[in-house]
Write a protein that holds these residues in place. Sequence first.
Motif, PDB file in Angstrom:
ATOM      1  N   PHE A 103      11.356  -7.063 -41.702  1.00 49.69           N
ATOM      2  CA  PHE A 103      10.420  -6.326 -40.855  1.00 49.69           C
ATOM      3  C   PHE A 103       8.985  -6.478 -41.349  1.00 49.69           C
ATOM      4  N   SER A 107       6.178  -8.422 -39.051  1.00 50.99           N
ATOM      5  CA  SER A 107       5.026  -7.630 -38.618  1.00 50.99           C
ATOM      6  C   SER A 107       3.757  -7.950 -39.398  1.00 50.99           C
ATOM      7  N   LEU A 117       9.517   2.322 -38.104  1.00 51.04           N
ATOM      8  CA  LEU A 117       9.616   1.705 -36.781  1.00 51.04           C
ATOM      9  C   LEU A 117      10.671   2.321 -35.875  1.00 51.04           C
ATOM     10  N   PHE A 119      14.132   2.587 -36.227  1.00 53.15           N
ATOM     11  CA  PHE A 119      15.519   2.132 -36.192  1.00 53.15           C
ATOM     12  C   PHE A 119      16.464   3.129 -36.851  1.00 53.15           C
ATOM     13  N   THR A 152      18.334   0.950 -29.982  1.00 55.09           N
ATOM     14  CA  THR A 152      16.919   1.158 -30.285  1.00 55.09           C
ATOM     15  C   THR A 152      16.215  -0.165 -30.545  1.00 55.09           C
ATOM     16  N   GLY A 153      16.866  -1.031 -31.310  1.00 55.37           N
ATOM     17  CA  GLY A 153      16.278  -2.334 -31.583  1.00 55.37           C
ATOM     18  C   GLY A 153      16.041  -3.141 -30.322  1.00 55.37           C
ATOM     19  N   ILE A 156      13.088  -1.662 -28.349  1.00 58.17           N
ATOM     20  CA  ILE A 156      11.789  -1.977 -28.950  1.00 58.17           C
ATOM     21  C   ILE A 156      11.429  -3.437 -28.706  1.00 58.17           C
ATOM     22  N   GLY A 174       7.196   0.434 -32.247  1.00 63.95           N
ATOM     23  CA  GLY A 174       8.169   1.076 -33.120  1.00 63.95           C
ATOM     24  C   GLY A 174       7.757   2.467 -33.542  1.00 63.95           C
ATOM     25  N   SER A 178       9.760   5.822 -32.702  1.00 66.71           N
ATOM     26  CA  SER A 178      10.180   6.714 -33.774  1.00 66.71           C
ATOM     27  C   SER A 178       9.867   8.166 -33.444  1.00 66.71           C
ATOM     28  N   VAL A 266      18.261  -5.535 -37.712  1.00 69.12           N
ATOM     29  CA  VAL A 266      18.603  -4.301 -37.006  1.00 69.12           C
ATOM     30  C   VAL A 266      20.076  -3.946 -37.223  1.00 69.12           C
TER      31      VAL A 266
END
Length: 355
Positions: A103, A107, A117, A119, A152-153, A156, A174, A178, A266
């Motif tokens: 991650f 990023s 983020l 997850f 969720t992944g 996003i 993210g 969150s 993820v």
Amino acid sequence: MSATVKPAQGTKRAAALRTRGGLSLRLDVRAAVVGLVLLVLALAAGIALIGSGDYPMTPGEVVATLTGGGDPGAQFIVQDLRLPRVLVGLLVGAAFGIAGAVFQTVSRNPLGSPDVLGFAQGSSVGALIAIVYFQAGTFAVAAGAVAGGVATGLAIFLLAWKRGIHGYRFVLVGIGASAMLYAMVLYLMTKANIVEATRATTWMTGSLNGRDWDQVGPLAAVCAVLIPLVLLYARPLRMLEMGDDAAYALGVRVDRVRIVVLLAAVVLVAAATAAAGPISFVALTAPQLARRLTRSPGPNLLPAALMGALLLVAADWASQQLFGADQLPVGVLTGVLGGGYLLWLLATERKAGRV
């Protein structure tokens, strides 16, 4: 087949390994040494953790029992009660560590981690839905956590996608996710009765208490498949840190690399969260500490995984030594220490003018 090791051009910390078949492999000597030291320390912390508890054992007794010695009582305590807990801790820490490195690399932000983020919060929502609405057992709660993290992944990814996934947009989406998911967690807690709320609170704290072989098997299978997959992408990930244009020029399929490693990360986070709850800040701190030790550019995936394993097992051992066996969930201690590290990191980034 034989091999020779020669110093690599332009650096004193790297070596080139060449075989007679023409295969060449660049080895960062310092990173290799750091990785070996972290592995030894993680195993030593695991042995110390096995020897801790209401029935203390010396490291020699632990090793003897693990190798087939010891009386039946010691074998039961080690093999059935304490060894699964340590293995879950090592696997969860490694999964969080390597996922955090992915991650942060994608990023290009040291604050990019599953904690920030969303997850981990997504996995928490999935687990709470299973607990509150279905009164689910351990396996179903774990399945809900995995489903919540993966969903969720994917959400996003879709929201952050615009001709590819770019670092800052990914982080901003993210962070927003969150906040929304945390609100959902609070809402689900209001819908739970006292028994369900207590169980949910215990799970969300993050703990290795009571872990057994039922958690070890599935988590080990996920790690055995996905960690080597992520390691195969170490070189493309290192090129991504130079920017998309430079990576494209070097032949990296940027979007494909991002999608594969992020999906793998993820699933690793979701599986680790399902096994031990949303233990905070390991994914944030492990890659940063590993990079500072290796002093090497790139994601440092394997050192980050080993650092995560060491941090989690050492924190669990410290919580038992300081507060007694199973009195303080390890997630509380990592949260306190990780929060302090986050404040230090923010101050450092601000001083450097990056935030």
